[in-house]
Write a protein that holds these residues in place. Structure first.
Motif, PDB file in Angstrom:
ATOM      1  N   UNK A 146       3.945  23.105  -5.581  1.00 21.12           N
ATOM      2  CA  UNK A 146       4.361  21.811  -5.022  1.00 21.12           C
ATOM      3  C   UNK A 146       3.142  20.959  -4.702  1.00 21.12           C
ATOM      4  N   UNK A 147       3.215  19.685  -5.067  1.00 21.62           N
ATOM      5  CA  UNK A 147       2.178  18.710  -4.709  1.00 21.62           C
ATOM      6  C   UNK A 147       2.594  18.037  -3.406  1.00 21.62           C
ATOM      7  N   UNK A 148       1.638  17.683  -2.572  1.00 22.77           N
ATOM      8  CA  UNK A 148       1.970  16.969  -1.332  1.00 22.77           C
ATOM      9  C   UNK A 148       0.799  16.080  -0.912  1.00 22.77           C
ATOM     10  N   UNK A 149       1.137  15.031  -0.179  1.00 20.41           N
ATOM     11  CA  UNK A 149       0.150  14.114   0.371  1.00 20.41           C
ATOM     12  C   UNK A 149       0.518  13.791   1.821  1.00 20.41           C
ATOM     13  N   UNK A 150      -0.445  13.228   2.539  1.00 22.89           N
ATOM     14  CA  UNK A 150      -0.236  12.880   3.948  1.00 22.89           C
ATOM     15  C   UNK A 150      -0.273  11.374   4.156  1.00 22.89           C
ATOM     16  N   UNK A 151       0.643  10.892   4.994  1.00 23.79           N
ATOM     17  CA  UNK A 151       0.669   9.501   5.425  1.00 23.79           C
ATOM     18  C   UNK A 151       0.373   9.493   6.922  1.00 23.79           C
ATOM     19  N   UNK A 152      -0.792   9.009   7.286  1.00 24.36           N
ATOM     20  CA  UNK A 152      -1.145   8.925   8.715  1.00 24.36           C
ATOM     21  C   UNK A 152      -0.270   7.851   9.359  1.00 24.36           C
ATOM     22  N   UNK A 201      -6.245  14.269   0.606  1.00 22.05           N
ATOM     23  CA  UNK A 201      -4.779  14.284   0.613  1.00 22.05           C
ATOM     24  C   UNK A 201      -4.183  13.221   1.528  1.00 22.05           C
ATOM     25  N   UNK A 202      -5.020  12.458   2.222  1.00 16.84           N
ATOM     26  CA  UNK A 202      -4.529  11.307   3.001  1.00 16.84           C
ATOM     27  C   UNK A 202      -4.529  10.099   2.081  1.00 16.84           C
ATOM     28  N   UNK A 203      -3.330   9.661   1.705  1.00 20.43           N
ATOM     29  CA  UNK A 203      -3.237   8.578   0.721  1.00 20.43           C
ATOM     30  C   UNK A 203      -2.400   7.402   1.209  1.00 20.43           C
ATOM     31  N   UNK A 204      -1.892   7.479   2.450  1.00 24.16           N
ATOM     32  CA  UNK A 204      -1.052   6.400   2.945  1.00 24.16           C
ATOM     33  C   UNK A 204      -1.171   6.211   4.444  1.00 24.16           C
ATOM     34  N   UNK A 247      -8.664  -0.123   2.721  1.00 28.53           N
ATOM     35  CA  UNK A 247      -9.181   1.204   2.382  1.00 28.53           C
ATOM     36  C   UNK A 247      -8.488   1.789   1.154  1.00 28.53           C
ATOM     37  N   UNK A 248      -7.556   1.023   0.562  1.00 24.59           N
ATOM     38  CA  UNK A 248      -6.883   1.484  -0.644  1.00 24.59           C
ATOM     39  C   UNK A 248      -5.721   2.421  -0.400  1.00 24.59           C
ATOM     40  N   UNK A 249      -5.227   2.459   0.834  1.00 27.95           N
ATOM     41  CA  UNK A 249      -4.106   3.337   1.158  1.00 27.95           C
ATOM     42  C   UNK A 249      -2.770   2.663   0.856  1.00 27.95           C
ATOM     43  N   UNK A 250      -1.794   3.450   0.464  1.00 25.61           N
ATOM     44  CA  UNK A 250      -0.441   2.939   0.337  1.00 25.61           C
ATOM     45  C   UNK A 250       0.128   2.654   1.717  1.00 25.61           C
ATOM     46  N   UNK A 307      -2.666   9.231  -7.212  1.00 26.25           N
ATOM     47  CA  UNK A 307      -3.446   8.645  -8.302  1.00 26.25           C
ATOM     48  C   UNK A 307      -2.657   8.736  -9.607  1.00 26.25           C
ATOM     49  N   UNK A 308      -3.102   8.003 -10.586  1.00 32.01           N
ATOM     50  CA  UNK A 308      -2.388   7.910 -11.857  1.00 32.01           C
ATOM     51  C   UNK A 308      -2.214   9.261 -12.545  1.00 32.01           C
ATOM     52  N   UNK A 309      -3.261  10.075 -12.508  1.00 32.36           N
ATOM     53  CA  UNK A 309      -3.225  11.380 -13.182  1.00 32.36           C
ATOM     54  C   UNK A 309      -2.153  12.276 -12.549  1.00 32.36           C
TER      55      UNK A 309
END
Length: 324
Positions: free
Chosen positions: A120-126, A151-154, A179-182, A308-310
């Motif tokens: 499983x892939x996962x990311x963090x939104x602060x 892994x902090x992307x949002x 900062x380029x975050x979603x 990211x796109x990849x």
């Protein structure tokens, strides 16, 4: 069973009663005031927040948080999820006596552990919390912008929508965007359609947490559809909290039929007696969605994910191939 993806889950709110009971034993705490018969006890939004905070307070060390993320994501993968985004809260880290950096690193370690086991892939939104005030929210945005964790992307804002004014959060979202975050923000849950309009006017997010009260204003629904804003819908949560009386009243199908991009999410799953799998099952049972339509929701979530796109291409390839 369709493959699944989730964009809206508060990691402290994903702690199962069983896990919290183990934490209570570890720290010698009594939880009988908010856990009974293997479930959380609350009766309205205010008491839900109190139970949520009480459970969160039993996660105190880096090991605790790593275990929490691993436990949740592993269970999610078992139910066919290939991607998850979790809302993290520096405010909870501070209450636990941890720095935001240590807290985030611990959750990241749990994410890596779950990925190694399940794929499983996962990311963090602060996430900043509305009822903690503007300064706290801006501090969360600054941390998200500077922490450097891969892994902090949002960045997002959650909490009680009845507190504060959306215009006050513009600077926090500017910091995150620079900062380029979603960016995503809760609106249109307990506050009406006006709260959704306010975030579109002032924050311009790509996604809105909940957003379902937009149904009260047809012009606003059209605007959401035209702008392609993605709604992180949580039907089980909405019904449990009394925002809508039942699935027959929930606007999810109407929003979808109006051309809005919608996704299914569990929010704080054990508090609302739900799981991501149950949300998909309920959409099939109550909204008449086919497996193909449910897979379409997963596709929408992956396309809206803060990755990211990849990574997005890899997730879409897994979805297309039906690979967990």
């Amino acid at each position: 069973m369709p493959l699944k993806a989730e964009l809206h889950c508060h990691i402290e709110g994903a702690a199962t009663p069983d896990l919290v009971l183990k934490q209570a034993q570890k720290y010698g705490k009594d939880v009988s005031h908010f856990i009974r018969d293997g479930g959380y006890v609350w009766h309205d939004f205010t008491s839900f927040l109190a139970a949520y905070d009480a459970a969160s307070d039993l996660f105190r060390s880096e090991d605790d948080y790593a275990r929490l993320a691993d436990h949740y994501l592993t269970s999610l993968a078992r139910d066919g999820a290939i991607y998850s985004e979790i809302f993290t809260s520096p405010d909870h880290a501070a209450k636990a006596g941890l720095s935001p950096q240590a807290y985030t690193a611990a959750l990241g370690a749990g994410i890596e552990r779950a990925r190694a086991k399940t794929g499983i892939e996962a990311r963090m939104i602060v996430t900043g919390v509305r009822h903690h005030g503007v300064e706290s929210i801006e501090a969360a945005a600054r941390f998200a912008a500077r922490c450097g964790h891969p892994l902090v992307t949002g960045f997002g804002v959650a909490g009680d929508e009845r507190h504060g004014d959306v215009e006050d959060y513009v600077r926090a979202f500017e910091i995150a965007r620079e900062a380029g975050l979603g960016v995503t923000i809760h609106a249109g849950e307990f506050a009406g359609w006006e709260s959704v309009k306010a975030v579109l006017d002032h924050i311009r997010p790509s996604r809105i947490g909940h957003g379902v009260r937009a149904i009260e204003n047809p012009d606003l629904v059209r605007r959401i559809a035209e702008q392609g804003v993605v709604l992180e819908c949580c039907p089980g949560s909405n019904i449990a909290l009394g925002v809508f009386n039942g699935f027959e009243d929930h606007p999810f199908p109407r929003l979808r039929d109006a051309g809005c991009k919608v996704t299914l999410n569990s929010d704080d799953p054990p508090f609302f007696a739900t799981t991501l799998k149950r949300e998909y099952d309920n959409a099939a049972a109550h909204f008449g969605m086919s497996e193909k339509a449910l897979t379409g929701l997963t596709r929408t979530a992956i396309e809206a994910a803060f990755v990211d796109r990849k990574t997005r291409a890899e997730l879409l390839a897994r979805l297309n191939d039906g690979r967990r």
